[in-house]
Write an enzyme that holds these catalytic residues in place. Sequence first.
Site, PDB file in Angstrom:
ATOM      1  CG  ASP A  17      -1.982  -1.244   0.955  1.00  0.00           C
ATOM      2  OD1 ASP A  17      -2.080  -1.843   0.135  1.00  0.00           O
ATOM      3  OD2 ASP A  17      -2.997  -1.296   2.021  1.00  0.00           O
TER       4      ASP A  17
ATOM      5  CG  ASP B  99      -3.456  -4.887  -3.029  1.00  0.00           C
ATOM      6  OD1 ASP B  99      -3.468  -5.459  -4.050  1.00  0.00           O
ATOM      7  OD2 ASP B  99      -4.070  -5.245  -2.050  1.00  0.00           O
TER       8      ASP B  99
END
Length: 340
Positions: free
Chosen positions: A165, A196
């Site tokens: 992230d 991600d």
Amino acid sequence: MKTSALFNNLPHLCIVSVVLLSLLSFKTHDRTILVSKDGKGNFKTVQQAIDAVGNHTSGKTKILISAGIYKEKITIPADKGPIVLEGENPERTVITYDDFASKKNAEGKDIGTTNSATVFIYSDDFTAKNISFENSSGRVGQAVAVLTAGDRMSFGNCRFLGNQDTLYLKGVQDSPDKTRPSRNYFKNCYIEGTTDYIFGAGTAVFENCTIFSKRTASYVTAASTPQENGFGFVFIHSEITGDAEAGSVYLGRPWRPFAKTVFVDCHINAAIKPEGWHNWSKPDAEKTAFYAEMNSQGEGADVSKRVPWSHQLNGSERKKYTAENILKGKDSWNFKQNLK
């Protein structure tokens, strides 16, 4: 001035020169602030400089940041006027912090992914150049380096360093059922991570960027594009690379329905899985997500084994995927202006 004295004063002279050049390029009602850890600027911390920027101003404020490591958790509120944050060099001007999602707050609860960010940008008309933004907490789960939640944001020659992230393009949600534009432009930037590491609801164009999947990486993107948005994440003429094991990384998975991610004229290395995309164990997402490529090159660019619900753009569709068309909006935003 003696030669020795001249060399002793070189850092200070360089700072003064940068300020003078910046003043020449600014309008008379704009403002320049210098941040320097050695006390030779207006402020020693970046947050102090941001706090000094006027609210709801039309004039631009340029904050020049001298080389150094600034361990700060920074917030740029929504009511600030236009800000340009400019470092001396992206490898020597570093803003870093080490929060992470499972870190406990004073009540003993996890602070969460959003609150883990090193830098929070809520204002519109923000620009950053020649800076590294880092979350240095390591591989401890979600840990954001930069969170953007404004509109008309430009980043040039910046680095985004982290693991899971790293870059959160959160977008702007005025109410549970209403969003407004959140446009982001990245030019000549480096973004690294594991899982991600580019995610969120914002619209973003990454042009001539390096996207680096670190060892043990799994997913490059996790878009949550609002249904009404025509574009999510678009990578143009970028390098999709890294040192992750061959065939171990997906280009993306849909955080929420209607996720949109497109790669155009990109070089994709062998770390990317042949199938390219993952449905995040959500079969229905295959019907709503738009995952596409055109003219991919490199060892990971063989599209013959891509998942059948992904797309290859045709010539007519490709015309829509320019930075100008994606980002111009109703206000004809000149997204390249502040990156000159």
